[in-house]
Write a protein that holds these residues in place. Sequence first.
Motif, mmCIF file in Angstrom:
data_model
loop_
_atom_site.group_PDB
_atom_site.id
_atom_site.type_symbol
_atom_site.label_atom_id
_atom_site.label_comp_id
_atom_site.label_asym_id
_atom_site.label_seq_id
_atom_site.Cartn_x
_atom_site.Cartn_y
_atom_site.Cartn_z
ATOM 1 N N SER A 165 8.120 2.400 11.479
ATOM 2 C CA SER A 165 8.874 1.967 12.658
ATOM 3 C C SER A 165 9.652 3.100 13.324
ATOM 4 N N PRO A 166 10.317 4.010 12.567
ATOM 5 C CA PRO A 166 11.037 5.104 13.241
ATOM 6 C C PRO A 166 10.134 6.040 14.032
ATOM 7 N N TRP A 170 12.308 3.835 16.803
ATOM 8 C CA TRP A 170 13.392 3.046 16.212
ATOM 9 C C TRP A 170 14.308 3.961 15.405
ATOM 10 N N GLY A 171 15.142 4.717 16.101
ATOM 11 C CA GLY A 171 16.037 5.655 15.437
ATOM 12 C C GLY A 171 15.443 7.041 15.319
ATOM 13 N N SER A 184 16.271 6.849 9.237
ATOM 14 C CA SER A 184 16.914 6.476 10.496
ATOM 15 C C SER A 184 18.199 5.705 10.250
ATOM 16 N N GLU A 186 19.852 4.093 12.629
ATOM 17 C CA GLU A 186 20.018 3.044 13.635
ATOM 18 C C GLU A 186 20.443 1.750 12.943
ATOM 19 N N SER A 188 20.299 -1.468 13.578
ATOM 20 C CA SER A 188 19.320 -2.553 13.506
ATOM 21 C C SER A 188 18.200 -2.224 12.526
ATOM 22 N N TYR A 189 17.760 -0.950 12.507
ATOM 23 C CA TYR A 189 16.720 -0.557 11.556
ATOM 24 C C TYR A 189 17.257 -0.569 10.132
#
Length: 239
Positions: A165-166, A170-171, A184, A186, A188-189
């Motif tokens: 995802s990163p 995402w971050g 990451s 982030e 939410s992540y």
Amino acid sequence: MTQPNVTVLSANISGGSESGNLYRPFSVFSVLTLTLLAMLVVATFVWNLLVLVTILRVRTFHRVPHNLVASMAISDVMVAGLVMPLSLVRELYGRRWILGRALCQVWISCDVLCCTASIWNVTAIALDRYWSITRHLEYTLKTRKRISNVMIGLTWLLSSVISLSPLFGWGETYSEDSLACQVSQEPSYTVFSTFGAFYLPLCVVLFVYWKIYKAAKFRIGSRKTNTITPMAEVIEVKK
């Protein structure tokens, strides 16, 4: 006219001091720590590789739950072969990442992928044991093999979603200014990855082993109640 030279000289000195921090001398404790970590990397790799070789060579191991154990061994071999050596390099340079952004992203992705897959493989083994105990008539060998293959596929699919995802924004995992390479941050992540890679499988494993304990306790209790105890009159007649 002398001011620019002084400025350039001071910049060179500061740059040299920053680069010198990457190559500072190691203490005896650091050398021992790195040596132990290197031995741990080799031991982890060799041990899990032997598990894989044993499962592949012994025909009786080509069935459930050994395929789940092999999946977990593959993730652990990848940790020992891809993740831990680069972690050693990072430790050598004072927890600074000098290998660039691309290799940082590969390292973080492999780290999250393999660790998450290993945790979910443990969860799959727990579920297989639970169904074998509680549904031994319905949970036939054919059904067991099909369900275990589905669990292995879902394990690596979920681990891939969490780890990759990163890479799609995402971050951020790499900071060029501070030479930092980390998962990451982030928010939410962080919530998504920790829940999917730790808290959810932890809850499943705890619930499953609690159910296994209750099933085993029930079986032991039913065996005790089904035992036939001789009556007192029969004992007196035999005497």
